[in-house]
Design an enzyme around this catalytic site. Structure first.
Site, mmCIF file in Angstrom:
data_model
loop_
_atom_site.group_PDB
_atom_site.id
_atom_site.type_symbol
_atom_site.label_atom_id
_atom_site.label_comp_id
_atom_site.label_asym_id
_atom_site.label_seq_id
_atom_site.Cartn_x
_atom_site.Cartn_y
_atom_site.Cartn_z
ATOM 1 N N GLU A 120 -14.038 1.809 0.029
ATOM 2 C CA GLU A 120 -13.388 2.191 1.281
ATOM 3 C C GLU A 120 -13.438 3.697 1.528
ATOM 4 O O GLU A 120 -13.120 4.152 2.628
ATOM 5 C CB GLU A 120 -11.949 1.691 1.306
ATOM 6 C CG GLU A 120 -10.992 2.422 0.395
ATOM 7 C CD GLU A 120 -9.563 1.952 0.595
ATOM 8 O OE1 GLU A 120 -9.360 0.750 0.758
ATOM 9 O OE2 GLU A 120 -8.661 2.802 0.582
ATOM 10 N N ASP A 150 0.814 -1.217 0.000
ATOM 11 C CA ASP A 150 0.000 0.000 0.000
ATOM 12 C C ASP A 150 0.847 1.267 0.000
ATOM 13 O O ASP A 150 2.011 1.265 0.402
ATOM 14 C CB ASP A 150 -0.891 -0.012 1.253
ATOM 15 C CG ASP A 150 -2.195 0.727 1.045
ATOM 16 O OD1 ASP A 150 -2.317 1.485 0.066
ATOM 17 O OD2 ASP A 150 -3.110 0.540 1.871
#
Length: 853
Positions: free
Chosen positions: A419, A364
């Protein structure tokens, strides 16, 4: 994975001297003539366009040595036809077969600098790249690559950010604000669509974006002011996909232009559904009990993966991995990219995860299109492939053919997904025609937990088919799925790998209806951003015979399921709610009332090892016995029981319920280890076409020498450690992800040369062996924390609390902590986040020392 490449080479007339005149134009036509690219040279300047869609626009490249956008002279042209056949592990179509016409145009510029322009054209579009054929280093200072779009053309554009997570917007090419926009970009020019994209970007170059300065002009701008590379240099492809909306949506041109797979054996790459808890309950990745519940849910429903996001701890992950694998579930782990940004970290972290049995990683926050970041991709991709670790890139660049070259990349984010906790049907219906065209998209769909949404339940379920992703991370609590049994029943049947994809109808921002085939079954699914009404599905894509069509849609009081018998050419009419959706499973009709296939959890088995734990010296041998039992059910086949480190296996062709397999081995403890070492025993067997891995380990403790005299804790070997961020630091404050990157330990202005730097929650265990009598330290929040941090400190001896503090906050005086450790074998120093979260909790054990015999 295989590639078939055929080429027919045709060399254009090459005069005795370079041609030097204006007004030259060449065409490169696709096999079959559906698309024609045009290359022009006028007054020494190059232009590129796509016949009847994009007019010729200036192109070229500038280096520190030469301006190859002006003053060019034509030298020669060579042409060939390429046919490539290759197999993907993911995507809208597994088997690919493409034919492209290629022409290479050679030019010279000022001072004799050479430039090749390579053009490829297929039935789906056209692309070009620059080749600087000279050897030696080259510095690119920019491109003059550009596009001219009719100002009144409809445009679907993504405002550029390096993580590609801004909302898409619909405008026109001329009315779009003066700004930068990310690839891909979609335009509708008359009745034809044109998508602009990139392919084959790696560390040789930097990623690009589109800059709009007004009107219909769009130019390519690189992420870096300069790009340096070794020559010869081939730049990324500048791609234009053209045709009707179905041609663009179904296109594989970005993959077709990418390099062939660098992995020969992809049998270990396994797409599938993933249970993911972070979105619905942010604290759950730090809770091993909760993650075990997600594993149990995945096992019951035959979802192959559970992703544990930020918050997992090395102290419990290995055991959870064992628990999951015994139930047919593999574990994926989240990592910040900076935990893998050095060779030393990659050589340490990745093998450790592999040794635990982790199947893949979600990496990420790369958040960059720079050449330096693409060079990092070049390093992490072979490192993960070598260890057979699958990958999901989050906070990442947009796909540019990466999944063809590195087929263990199952998906990438580069999308404003669920998200973000705000879902809009109008945005959802843009993605199938834009972002998802160029590669797998980790949107994290099917989320009732997102309260700020205008989509229906059926719309949410349909996203699992409409959106393509090799790992489909379903993002709600598992209890939520269980409370929507019709949705869960459908999700349990939906594949994630497709043999074929067809766009049936739709328009960006309004609706999208796609049909995808997996084996002998079709799935048709649609999502809408329009008022309630019927949608008609032309079933002309079906083979002959009778088919059972089983549809899940919105009803008056929740989801409803309907079935009917259909044939090829029929029209299936599905009522849609406002902003609704549907999923239709289509299977050959055999008399069954459902297309569902049985969901059979992996059989429960038991593996016991004796002794479960022991203590010995380095290099000693341990006698181990293991028994693997199938209590009930089965049969299971190809059963094998053996130590993970090697040793003669015991095997059985099959085990039936109530049967066992046992073996004994003498295992040697490594002679270079201290602390706890595990000696795993592994049972494997075949069940319903897959291999199940069951593992237990004998835990062997090898004590280090006990400390003597006055000893600093930071000089002792750690038997165990965990830390809220990065590693526990020795004689430094908590830093970033690498060891040794902290600052001097500082409490209220006093610098301490010795001690431990932690980030709550954290703990360290060291060996005393009963040889010490007292422990002392000064504790507090390090001065480097300018935003309030807080922590509690605790000293434990053999698991028993010996001393501790209340909550200490940033700026509080350092507090002395002492403890009587007489007779203690294991000393543990623990810090907690004081119950208010771990942010800024940089906890120091300054001058931590022991008095020993």
């Amino acid at each position: 994975m295989h590639v078939l490449l055929t080429a027919a080479l045709v060399v254009a007339m090459v005069p005795g001297a370079p041609v030097d005149r204006v007004g030259l134009e060449w065409t490169v036509a696709a096999p079959g003539g559906e698309v024609t690219a045009r290359v022009g040279l006028d007054q020494g300047r190059l232009a590129f366009g796509v016949d009847s869609v994009l007019p010729a626009a200036p192109i070229g490249i500038r280096t520190a040595e030469a301006d190859l956008s002006d003053g060019l002279t034509f030298v020669s042209r060579s042409s060939r036809t390429l046919r490539e056949r290759y197999t993907m592990t993911t995507g809208k179509r597994l088997e690919r077969d493409t034919t492209l016409r290629e022409s290479t145009f050679s030019f010279t510029g000022a001072g004799g600098a050479r430039l090749d322009l390579v053009v490829r054209v297929s039935a789906e579009g056209a692309a070009y790249r620059y080749v600087l054929p000279d050897d030696g280093p080259v510095t690119v200072i920019g491109e003059t690559s550009s596009y001219v779009i009719p100002p009144d053309a409809d445009a679907w554009l993504l405002p550029y950010t390096p993580n590609y997570e801004e909302p898409w917007s619909r405008t026109t090419a001329g009315a779009a604000p003066v700004a930068d926009y990310g690839f891909p970009a979609l335009f509708r020019i008359g009745g034809t669509y044109a998508m602009l994209a990139e392919s084959d970007v790696d560390g040789r170059y930097a990623g690009g974006r589109l800059t709009h300065a007004g009107g219909g002009g769009y130019a390519v701008e690189l992420a870096d002011a300069t790009v340096t590379a070794d020559g010869p240099l081939s730049t990324p492809w500048r791609v234009t996909i053209v045709g009707d909306l179905a041609t663009v949506t179904e296109s594989t041109l970005v993959d077709d232009l990418a390099p062939a797979s660098k992995i020969k054996d992809t049998s270990w790459v396994r797409p599938g559904l993933v249970a993911w808890s972070w979105l619905s309950e942010r604290g759950s990745p730090a809770d091993p009990v909760r993650q075990r519940q997600y594993v149990d849910f995945a096992a019951r429903n035959r979802w192959p993966y559970v992703l544990i996001d930020e918050g997992w701890n090395a102290s419990w992950v290995p055991e959870l991995v064992r628990y999951a694998r015994a139930r047919g579930v593999d574990i994926l782990l989240w990592l910040h990219w900076t935990a893998l940004d050095t060779p030393q970290e990659r050589d340490t972290v990745l093998p450790r995860l592999k040794s635990w049995g982790v199947a893949g990683v979600k990496i990420d926050f790369m958040d960059s299109d720079s050449q330096a970041r693409f060079r990092w991709y070049d390093e992490i991709l072979p490192a993960t492939a070598e260890l057979k670790l699958m990958v999901n890139f989050h906070g990442a660049t947009t796909p540019r053919g990466l999944q063809r070259t590195w087929p263990h990349v199952l998906t990438q984010e580069a999308v404003r997904g669920a998200e973000q906790s705000r879902t809009r049907a109008a945005t959802n219906t843009i993605f199938p025609f834009t972002r998802n065209v160029t590669g797998g998209m980790d949107y994290t769909p099917v989320t009732w937990v997102v309260s700020d949404r205008d989509t229906t339940d059926a719309h949410e379920v349909a996203l699992a088919v409409v959106y393509e992703s090799g790992w489909q991370h379903l993002a709600d609590r598992f209890e939520t799925y269980e409370s929507h049994p019709e949705a869960l029943r459908t999700l349990n049947q939906i594949p994630v790998v497709w043999d074929e994809t067809r766009l049936l109808s739709g328009e960006p921002g309004r609706s999208a209806v796609l049909a995808r085939r997996s084996g002998d079954r079709w799935w048709a699914a649609g999502i809408s951003a329009e008022p309630a009404g019927d949608t008609a599905i032309d079933l002309g894509f079906l083979p002959g015979g009778r088919w059972l069509a089983e549809t899940l849609r919105d009803g008056g009081h929740g989801l409803v399921r309907e079935s009917r018998i259909v044939r090829r050419g029929d029209t299936l009419t599905v009522p849609l709610a406002a902003n609704g959706g549907f999923v239709t499973a289509l299977c050959p009709y055999t008399g069954s009332a459902t297309c569902d296939r049985p969901i059979e959890p992996v059989p429960a088995t038991v593996l016991t090892v004796t002794p479960p734990s022991t203590e010995t010296r380095p290099g000693a041998s341990v006698d181990v016995r293991a028994t693997f039992t199938l209590p009930a059910g089965g049969p299971i086949t190809e059963v094998r029981l053996a130590p993970a480190s090697g040793g003669d296996p015991v095997t059985a062709a099959r085990l039936r319920g109530g049967e066992s397999l046992s073996g004994s081995w003498r295992l040697t403890v490594p002679d270079d280890v201290i602390g706890t070492v595990e000696l795993p025993i592994v049972a494997t067997y075949r069940w319903r076409g897959r291999t199940v891995h069951v593992e237990q380990a004998v835990r062997v403790f090898v004590p280090p020498p006990a400390p003597t005299g006055d000893a600093w804790v930071s000089d002792l070997p750690f038997l165990a450690e965990s830390n809220g961020y990065g590693p526990v630091e020795r004689d430094r404050s908590n830093g970033e992800q690498s060891a040794g990157d902290g600052n001097p330990l500082t409490l209220r202005g006093t610098v301490h040369a010795k001690g431990l730097g932690m980030h709550a929650p954290a703990e360290v265990t060291v060996w005393l062996g009963g040889a010490c009598t007292s422990f002392a330290a000064l504790v507090g929040i390090d001065d480097e924390v300018t935003t309030p941090g807080s922590a509690t400190f605790e000293v434990l001896g053999d698991g028993r609390s010996l001393a501790g503090t209340g909550v200490l906050r940033s700026g509080d005086p350092a507090q002395p902590v002492t403890a009587d450790v007489t007779g203690v074998r294991r000393l543990t120093l623990r810090v907690t986040d004081a119950g208010d979260g771990k942010n800024f909790d940089h906890a120091d054990w300054a001058a931590a020392r022991l008095s020993c015999a």
